[in-house]
Design an enzyme around this catalytic site. Structure first.
Site, mmCIF file in Angstrom:
data_model
loop_
_atom_site.group_PDB
_atom_site.id
_atom_site.type_symbol
_atom_site.label_atom_id
_atom_site.label_comp_id
_atom_site.label_asym_id
_atom_site.label_seq_id
_atom_site.Cartn_x
_atom_site.Cartn_y
_atom_site.Cartn_z
ATOM 1 N N ASP A 27 24.454 49.038 44.486
ATOM 2 C CA ASP A 27 24.650 47.835 43.668
ATOM 3 C C ASP A 27 24.329 48.116 42.195
ATOM 4 O O ASP A 27 23.490 48.961 41.889
ATOM 5 C CB ASP A 27 23.755 46.707 44.208
ATOM 6 C CG ASP A 27 24.176 45.341 43.672
ATOM 7 O OD1 ASP A 27 25.348 45.191 43.255
ATOM 8 O OD2 ASP A 27 23.328 44.426 43.670
ATOM 9 N N GLY A 30 28.654 46.839 38.061
ATOM 10 C CA GLY A 30 29.171 45.908 37.060
ATOM 11 C C GLY A 30 28.220 45.784 35.879
ATOM 12 O O GLY A 30 28.637 45.830 34.717
ATOM 13 N N ARG A 31 26.924 45.657 36.179
ATOM 14 C CA ARG A 31 25.938 45.513 35.101
ATOM 15 C C ARG A 31 25.845 46.785 34.272
ATOM 16 O O ARG A 31 25.692 46.737 33.055
ATOM 17 C CB ARG A 31 24.565 45.129 35.675
ATOM 18 C CG ARG A 31 24.482 43.645 36.019
ATOM 19 C CD ARG A 31 23.318 43.350 36.907
ATOM 20 N NE ARG A 31 23.615 43.732 38.287
ATOM 21 C CZ ARG A 31 22.696 43.896 39.231
ATOM 22 N NH1 ARG A 31 21.413 43.739 38.940
ATOM 23 N NH2 ARG A 31 23.051 44.203 40.451
ATOM 24 N N ARG A 40 34.206 46.296 34.232
ATOM 25 C CA ARG A 40 33.431 46.518 35.461
ATOM 26 C C ARG A 40 33.933 47.724 36.268
ATOM 27 O O ARG A 40 33.145 48.466 36.852
ATOM 28 C CB ARG A 40 33.468 45.264 36.337
ATOM 29 C CG ARG A 40 32.718 44.070 35.742
ATOM 30 C CD ARG A 40 32.864 42.843 36.645
ATOM 31 N NE ARG A 40 32.371 43.114 37.981
ATOM 32 C CZ ARG A 40 31.092 42.971 38.356
ATOM 33 N NH1 ARG A 40 30.190 42.528 37.499
ATOM 34 N NH2 ARG A 40 30.731 43.257 39.596
ATOM 35 N N HIS A 44 32.385 51.098 38.579
ATOM 36 C CA HIS A 44 32.732 51.531 39.933
ATOM 37 C C HIS A 44 33.161 53.001 39.922
ATOM 38 O O HIS A 44 32.814 53.761 40.820
ATOM 39 C CB HIS A 44 33.843 50.663 40.525
ATOM 40 C CG HIS A 44 33.461 49.205 40.656
ATOM 41 N ND1 HIS A 44 32.258 48.801 41.176
ATOM 42 C CD2 HIS A 44 34.134 48.062 40.323
ATOM 43 C CE1 HIS A 44 32.207 47.462 41.173
ATOM 44 N NE2 HIS A 44 33.326 47.000 40.654
ATOM 45 N N SER A 73 32.388 41.953 53.264
ATOM 46 C CA SER A 73 33.391 40.947 53.638
ATOM 47 C C SER A 73 33.373 39.776 52.657
ATOM 48 O O SER A 73 34.327 39.012 52.584
ATOM 49 C CB SER A 73 33.175 40.482 55.080
ATOM 50 O OG SER A 73 31.810 40.375 55.401
ATOM 51 N N LEU A 138 27.406 66.579 58.361
ATOM 52 C CA LEU A 138 26.942 65.278 57.856
ATOM 53 C C LEU A 138 27.939 64.218 58.310
ATOM 54 O O LEU A 138 29.146 64.448 58.242
ATOM 55 C CB LEU A 138 26.896 65.322 56.320
ATOM 56 C CG LEU A 138 26.641 63.997 55.603
ATOM 57 C CD1 LEU A 138 25.161 63.639 55.623
ATOM 58 C CD2 LEU A 138 27.104 64.053 54.151
HETATM 59 C C1 IPE Z 1 26.491 44.142 48.132
HETATM 60 O O1 IPE Z 1 26.480 43.940 46.775
HETATM 61 C C2 IPE Z 1 27.784 44.750 48.551
HETATM 62 C C3 IPE Z 1 28.052 46.119 48.092
HETATM 63 C C4 IPE Z 1 27.285 46.879 47.363
HETATM 64 C C5 IPE Z 1 29.305 46.654 48.527
HETATM 65 P P1 IPE Z 1 26.884 42.553 46.108
HETATM 66 O O2 IPE Z 1 26.771 42.754 44.645
HETATM 67 O O3 IPE Z 1 28.195 42.092 46.618
HETATM 68 O O4 IPE Z 1 25.755 41.579 46.655
HETATM 69 P P2 IPE Z 1 25.285 40.159 46.107
HETATM 70 O O5 IPE Z 1 26.503 39.329 45.949
HETATM 71 O O6 IPE Z 1 24.602 40.397 44.794
HETATM 72 O O7 IPE Z 1 24.326 39.657 47.144
HETATM 73 C C1 IPE Z 2 28.337 47.135 43.636
HETATM 74 O O1 IPE Z 2 28.214 46.870 42.283
HETATM 75 C C2 IPE Z 2 29.726 47.551 44.012
HETATM 76 C C3 IPE Z 2 30.475 46.570 44.814
HETATM 77 C C4 IPE Z 2 30.012 45.461 45.270
HETATM 78 C C5 IPE Z 2 31.855 46.905 45.100
HETATM 79 P P1 IPE Z 2 28.506 45.423 41.708
HETATM 80 O O2 IPE Z 2 29.967 45.364 41.342
HETATM 81 O O3 IPE Z 2 28.054 44.385 42.631
HETATM 82 O O4 IPE Z 2 27.631 45.438 40.398
HETATM 83 P P2 IPE Z 2 26.787 44.212 39.806
HETATM 84 O O5 IPE Z 2 25.835 43.778 40.886
HETATM 85 O O6 IPE Z 2 27.763 43.154 39.437
HETATM 86 O O7 IPE Z 2 26.082 44.821 38.639
HETATM 87 MG MG MG Z 3 26.276 43.391 42.853
#
Ligand code: IPE
Ligand code: IPE
Ligand code: MG
Length: 257
Positions: A27, A30-31, A40, A44, A73, A138
């Site tokens: 996670d 995006g930030r 964003r 990724h 999902s 692995l």
């Molecule tokens: C969890 O992250 C899903 C993945 C990393 C694929 P999210 O960014 O979707 O989770 P929430 O919405 O902050 O709980």
């Molecule tokens: C996790 O990073 C990747 C996916 C959920 C696909 P995020 O896209 O959720 O990044 P933040 O949480 O918005 O920073």
């Molecule tokens: Mg996230």
């Protein structure tokens, strides 16, 4: 008899200092991008580099199973453009990386409702799984269009089908009946869970399988989670005492035995 071997397995898991299975919520992409005034998707893309690095570090350290949450999902709720770009990134990474994974002895698996990605991507996933099926260095599992509740529900559906077919007695259904139908049933349960990005929640990842997993949360954003960060998590894990419901004294006695 069965119970004893289960206890022995737990006692063994309690003392293994290198996790046999690491599960990660990647996670913060995006930030990471936003703080650099980038779109964003750039986060990724950068995150994919960290995946490559982590796979190779796991190989080095003897972590035999790595499970990564790539798309939940619930992530369909994101803006259409981000979802589309994520799918493109996933398919191009699949195309580019599978050969390398295969030659490095990696078994590639996907858990989740892959049919939700459409027939082309679903077929590419199945092909990659088939190609790498025999590899044993692995096991890399990508959770895509995955949700922990979906996983439990699909296992229940299978049990219900069998009950209706008269193959099992509903009264005999226990957690042992359900477990083989859940995702990752062929792997040891995750020893170590890591979530990057600072949030302390499970976000519908492996709900059943994390029952006794050690949970590690780090503020590091996924695109910055490098080898050094992972080594810190492994060190933290090695210092945990896993008790599985027993007392600390019992666990210590089993370790000395
Ligand atoms: C969890 O992250 C899903 C993945 C990393 C694929 P999210 O960014 O979707 O989770 P929430 O919405 O902050 O709980
Ligand atoms: C996790 O990073 C990747 C996916 C959920 C696909 P995020 O896209 O959720 O990044 P933040 O949480 O918005 O920073
Ligand atoms: Mg996230």
């Amino acid at each position: 008899m069965k119970e004893r071997s289960h206890d022995q397995d737990l006692a063994q898991a309690a003392h293994v200092t290198v996790p046999r299975h690491v599960a990660v919520i990647m996670d913060g992409n995006g930030r990471w991008a936003r703080s650099r005034a980038m779109p964003r998707i750039a986060g990724h893309r950068k995150g994919l580099e960290r995946v490559r690095e982590l796979v190779s570090v796991c190989g080095e350290k003897g972590v035999a199973n790595l499970t990564l949450f790539a798309f939940s999902s619930e992530n369909w709720r994101r803006p259409e453009q981000e979802v589309r770009l994520l799918m493109e990134l996933f398919s191009s990474a699949l195309e580019r990386e599978v050969g390398k994974l295969h030659s490095n002895g990696v078994r590639f698996c996907v858990i989740g409702d892959v049919d939700g990605f459409g027939p082309t991507l679903a077929a590419a996933i199945r092909e990659a799984e088939n190609l790498t099926r025999q590899n044993d260095r692995l096991t890399l599992t990508i959770a895509a269009n995955y949700g922990g509740r979906w996983d439990i529900a699909q296992a229940c559906r299978e049990i219900a089908r069998r009950a209706v077919a008269g193959e099992i007695d509903p009264e005999s259904v226990s957690s042992e009946t359900l477990a083989p139908h859940l995702a990752l049933a062929d792997l040891p349960e995750p020893d170590l869970f890591i979530r990057t990005g600072g949030e302390q929640r499970i976000s519908n990842f492996l709900l059943w399988q994390l029952a006794y997993t050690e949970l590690y949360f780090t503020p590091a954003l996924w695109p910055e989670f490098d080898r050094g960060h992972f080594e810190e998590a492994l060190t933290w894990y090695a210092g945990r005492q896993r008790r599985f419901g027993m007392t600390g004294d019992q666990v210590e006695a089993a370790r000395r035995a």
